[in-house]
Design a protein around this motif. Structure first.
Motif, PDB file in Angstrom:
ATOM      1  N   ASP A 146      -1.560   4.251   1.607  1.00 45.73           N
ATOM      2  CA  ASP A 146      -0.090   4.033   1.030  1.00 45.73           C
ATOM      3  C   ASP A 146       0.961   4.013   1.950  1.00 45.73           C
ATOM      4  N   TYR A 180       8.257   3.253  -2.109  1.00 50.93           N
ATOM      5  CA  TYR A 180       7.248   2.485  -1.518  1.00 50.93           C
ATOM      6  C   TYR A 180       7.021   2.490   0.105  1.00 50.93           C
ATOM      7  N   ASN A 206       5.135   6.402  -3.474  1.00 45.98           N
ATOM      8  CA  ASN A 206       4.646   5.784  -4.870  1.00 45.98           C
ATOM      9  C   ASN A 206       3.841   4.836  -4.282  1.00 45.98           C
ATOM     10  N   ARG A 207       2.865   4.426  -4.943  1.00 49.81           N
ATOM     11  CA  ARG A 207       1.957   3.132  -4.538  1.00 49.81           C
ATOM     12  C   ARG A 207       2.556   2.002  -5.167  1.00 49.81           C
ATOM     13  N   VAL A 208       1.856   0.952  -4.502  1.00 51.64           N
ATOM     14  CA  VAL A 208       2.642  -0.414  -4.740  1.00 51.64           C
ATOM     15  C   VAL A 208       1.532  -1.349  -5.668  1.00 51.64           C
ATOM     16  N   SER A 209       1.933  -1.512  -6.828  1.00 48.12           N
ATOM     17  CA  SER A 209       0.718  -2.220  -7.473  1.00 48.12           C
ATOM     18  C   SER A 209       0.410  -3.551  -7.129  1.00 48.12           C
ATOM     19  N   ALA A 210      -0.531  -4.122  -7.354  1.00 46.82           N
ATOM     20  CA  ALA A 210      -0.927  -5.513  -6.779  1.00 46.82           C
ATOM     21  C   ALA A 210      -0.034  -6.529  -7.246  1.00 46.82           C
ATOM     22  N   SER A 211       0.621  -6.464  -8.425  1.00 51.49           N
ATOM     23  CA  SER A 211       1.664  -7.379  -8.699  1.00 51.49           C
ATOM     24  C   SER A 211       2.810  -7.196  -7.826  1.00 51.49           C
ATOM     25  N   MET A 212       3.311  -6.111  -7.545  1.00 50.11           N
ATOM     26  CA  MET A 212       4.237  -5.861  -7.075  1.00 50.11           C
ATOM     27  C   MET A 212       4.249  -6.186  -5.552  1.00 50.11           C
TER      28      MET A 212
END
Length: 131
Positions: free
Chosen positions: A11, A46, A51-57
């Protein structure tokens, strides 16, 4: 993973590359946030890896910053045979996460003359020895 252990190294890595790319395009956190439909505080999280970045983000970020998704995973090591990280590697990674480190890393290659780059390295080394 223990929540108290801090952000996951991947991350942090993704966040560092996000910041580096954003800054290389001279895009502010506010501009990126607006383009993504999120707050600039979320962009900050981010970039720090908190905070982790989601796949879609991540897909949206990559499109906005005009890089392939794989860009954010370049040089991520396979930890199946990971070795102990040296103190100097930790210091370098910490430096590159700082705003000064990112700015130097982005600007230094723009110096075209090798002799000037060498003199800058010598100057920084001498200044570091004074501490």
């Amino acid at each position: 993973m223990d929540e108290k252990a801090g952000p996951h190294p991947v991350d942090i890595h993704v966040g560092n590359l996000l910041r580096l790319r954003r800054r290389s395009l001279s895009i502010t956190q506010q501009e990126l946030a607006r383009a993504l439909g999120i707050t600039f505080q979320q962009v900050q999280k981010y970039e720090k890896g908190t905070n982790r970045v989601s796949a879609s983000m991540l897909y949206n970020i990559a499109a906005t910053l005009k890089v392939p998704i794989a860009y954010f995973f370049q040089n991520v090591e396979d930890n199946s045979e990971a070795e102990e990280v040296s103190g100097s590697e930790v210091a370098v990674n910490s430096f590159l996460r700082s705003s000064e480190g990112l700015e130097l890393a982005a600007t230094f290659p723009k110096i075209r003359h090798p002799s000037i780059r060498r003199r800058l390295v010598d100057l920084v080394r001498a200044m570091g020895a004074e501490e």
